[in-house]
Design a protein around this motif. Structure first.
Motif, mmCIF file in Angstrom:
data_model
loop_
_atom_site.group_PDB
_atom_site.id
_atom_site.type_symbol
_atom_site.label_atom_id
_atom_site.label_comp_id
_atom_site.label_asym_id
_atom_site.label_seq_id
_atom_site.Cartn_x
_atom_site.Cartn_y
_atom_site.Cartn_z
ATOM 1 N N ALA A 53 0.777 -1.140 -0.272
ATOM 2 C CA ALA A 53 0.045 0.124 0.096
ATOM 3 C C ALA A 53 0.895 1.252 -0.138
ATOM 4 N N ARG A 54 1.551 1.501 0.982
ATOM 5 C CA ARG A 54 2.352 2.687 0.971
ATOM 6 C C ARG A 54 3.429 3.148 -0.058
ATOM 7 N N ASP A 55 4.276 1.936 -0.272
ATOM 8 C CA ASP A 55 5.192 2.216 -1.369
ATOM 9 C C ASP A 55 4.712 2.499 -2.748
ATOM 10 N N SER A 56 3.565 1.678 -3.139
ATOM 11 C CA SER A 56 2.881 1.944 -4.524
ATOM 12 C C SER A 56 2.294 3.240 -4.517
ATOM 13 N N PHE A 57 1.698 3.763 -3.335
ATOM 14 C CA PHE A 57 1.209 5.148 -3.572
ATOM 15 C C PHE A 57 2.062 6.131 -3.656
ATOM 16 N N LEU A 58 3.415 5.898 -2.728
ATOM 17 C CA LEU A 58 4.256 6.736 -2.884
ATOM 18 C C LEU A 58 4.965 6.827 -4.407
ATOM 19 N N SER A 59 5.007 5.662 -4.922
ATOM 20 C CA SER A 59 5.711 5.507 -6.340
ATOM 21 C C SER A 59 4.877 6.411 -7.344
ATOM 22 N N ILE A 60 3.799 6.492 -7.204
ATOM 23 C CA ILE A 60 2.829 7.117 -8.120
ATOM 24 C C ILE A 60 2.837 8.838 -7.690
ATOM 25 N N ALA A 61 2.985 8.825 -6.462
ATOM 26 C CA ALA A 61 3.020 10.152 -6.044
ATOM 27 C C ALA A 61 4.133 10.726 -6.445
ATOM 28 N N LEU A 62 5.388 10.056 -6.217
ATOM 29 C CA LEU A 62 6.425 10.642 -6.759
ATOM 30 C C LEU A 62 6.485 11.377 -8.105
ATOM 31 N N VAL A 63 5.928 10.223 -9.037
ATOM 32 C CA VAL A 63 5.634 10.929 -10.545
ATOM 33 C C VAL A 63 4.920 12.113 -10.818
ATOM 34 N N TYR A 64 3.725 12.225 -9.905
ATOM 35 C CA TYR A 64 2.821 13.213 -10.009
ATOM 36 C C TYR A 64 3.649 14.646 -9.311
ATOM 37 N N GLY A 65 4.263 14.404 -8.469
ATOM 38 C CA GLY A 65 4.969 15.444 -7.810
ATOM 39 C C GLY A 65 6.165 16.031 -8.838
ATOM 40 N N LEU A 66 6.866 15.284 -9.681
ATOM 41 C CA LEU A 66 7.699 15.698 -10.680
ATOM 42 C C LEU A 66 7.088 16.185 -11.789
ATOM 43 N N ALA A 67 5.806 15.838 -12.265
ATOM 44 C CA ALA A 67 5.259 16.123 -13.448
ATOM 45 C C ALA A 67 4.414 17.534 -13.000
ATOM 46 N N ALA A 68 4.024 17.677 -11.735
ATOM 47 C CA ALA A 68 3.588 18.946 -11.458
ATOM 48 C C ALA A 68 4.402 20.191 -11.605
ATOM 49 N N ALA A 88 -8.229 14.178 -15.523
ATOM 50 C CA ALA A 88 -7.936 14.325 -14.468
ATOM 51 C C ALA A 88 -8.482 13.732 -12.961
ATOM 52 N N GLY A 89 -9.706 13.179 -13.389
ATOM 53 C CA GLY A 89 -10.045 12.190 -12.203
ATOM 54 C C GLY A 89 -9.799 11.167 -12.370
ATOM 55 N N PHE A 90 -9.329 10.343 -13.647
ATOM 56 C CA PHE A 90 -8.304 9.285 -13.482
ATOM 57 C C PHE A 90 -7.027 9.266 -12.832
ATOM 58 N N LEU A 91 -6.448 10.257 -13.197
ATOM 59 C CA LEU A 91 -5.197 10.431 -12.664
ATOM 60 C C LEU A 91 -5.257 10.589 -11.017
ATOM 61 N N TRP A 92 -6.112 11.577 -10.578
ATOM 62 C CA TRP A 92 -6.107 11.599 -9.184
ATOM 63 C C TRP A 92 -6.563 10.381 -8.397
ATOM 64 N N VAL A 93 -7.310 9.359 -9.057
ATOM 65 C CA VAL A 93 -7.626 8.390 -8.318
ATOM 66 C C VAL A 93 -6.586 6.981 -8.412
ATOM 67 N N PHE A 94 -5.605 7.133 -9.330
ATOM 68 C CA PHE A 94 -4.567 6.065 -9.476
ATOM 69 C C PHE A 94 -3.852 5.737 -8.144
ATOM 70 N N PRO A 95 -3.480 6.961 -7.373
ATOM 71 C CA PRO A 95 -2.756 6.754 -6.090
ATOM 72 C C PRO A 95 -3.619 5.860 -5.232
ATOM 73 N N LEU A 96 -4.715 6.088 -4.854
ATOM 74 C CA LEU A 96 -5.753 5.523 -4.144
ATOM 75 C C LEU A 96 -5.896 4.054 -4.631
ATOM 76 N N CYS A 97 -6.195 3.959 -5.954
ATOM 77 C CA CYS A 97 -6.346 2.569 -6.373
ATOM 78 C C CYS A 97 -5.192 1.652 -5.970
ATOM 79 N N ALA A 98 -3.923 2.074 -6.151
ATOM 80 C CA ALA A 98 -2.482 1.376 -5.992
ATOM 81 C C ALA A 98 -2.475 1.223 -4.398
ATOM 82 N N LEU A 99 -3.065 2.177 -3.456
ATOM 83 C CA LEU A 99 -3.033 1.826 -2.178
ATOM 84 C C LEU A 99 -3.922 0.782 -1.674
ATOM 85 N N LEU A 100 -5.158 0.840 -2.267
ATOM 86 C CA LEU A 100 -6.223 -0.244 -1.853
ATOM 87 C C LEU A 100 -5.709 -1.592 -2.341
#
Length: 204
Positions: A53-68, A88-100
């Motif tokens: 959960a945590r590390d997959s969320f962070l992996s996608i959040a890392l991409v988003y932070g750099l892309a921003a 954007a709706g799909f992008l925002w939910v992807f980290p949650l999907c990975a976490l779950l």
């Protein structure tokens, strides 16, 4: 059971962030939809299954932070505008999907260890379909409607129906990989280490 060192976890997070970037770069515009076909959902499913959960969320959040910051990491695009556009709706939910997925799939693999591989595959596949695809549509389609002015029927025709079969095939691949490689998944090592009373470790 060996654990995953902090340095190795950082490496895994970076590798799966890179995987998300590469899978985002595989895109096909289908003409009838502002939503391109990509392999992003498969990257999300694999990251959740492999990292927890945590590390997959962070992996996608890392991409988003750099892309921003403007780096063209998501479908060769970057900048804050990417996170308010039609997809954007799909992008925002992807980290949650990975976490779950990361919360459920590793525990499912542990619980079904030694059972029929077919049963295990079907269980993992069902989780990926529900949390990797269905959840993405539940969030992504209403945002697509809001951003484009499409009706629900039009948004479903543009952003859901054409992608159902491809998503199913991607989840078949991701579930098969998770089951076949379950003995080597970092998420399972972290989970098993956390369950050992003599060596407390953060859960996956």
């Amino acid at each position: 059971m060996p654990t995953v060192s902090p340095l190795r976890r950082i490496v895994f997070i970076a590798l799966f962030a890179a995987l998300f970037v590469v899978f985002s770069a595989v895109q096909i515009q289908i003409g009838i939809s502002p939503v391109p076909f990509t392999l992003q959902t498969m990257a999300v499913a694999i990251a959740g299954s492999f990292l927890g959960a945590r590390d997959s969320f962070l992996s996608i959040a890392l991409v988003y932070g750099l892309a921003a910051t403007g780096l063209p990491l998501i479908r060769f695009q970057g900048g804050l505008s990417l996170f308010v556009g039609p997809t954007a709706g799909f992008l925002w939910v992807f980290p949650l999907c990975a976490l779950l997925i990361g919360l459920i799939v590793p525990r499912l693999l542990v619980r079904l260890s030694g059972r029929s591989p077919v049963l295990t595959f079907l269980a993992v596949f069902a989780v990926l379909e529900l949390l990797g695809s269905l959840l993405a549509y539940v969030v992504g389609i209403p945002w697509l409607m809001q951003a484009t002015g499409l009706s629900l029927a039009e948004a479903m025709a543009a952003g859901c129906y054409p992608f159902l079969l491809p998503d199913l095939l991607k989840n078949v691949v991701a579930a098969g990989a998770a089951v076949a490689l379950s003995a080597y998944l970092p998420s399972l090592r972290l989970l098993r280490a956390a369950d050992r009373p003599d060596r407390p470790t953060a859960a996956a």
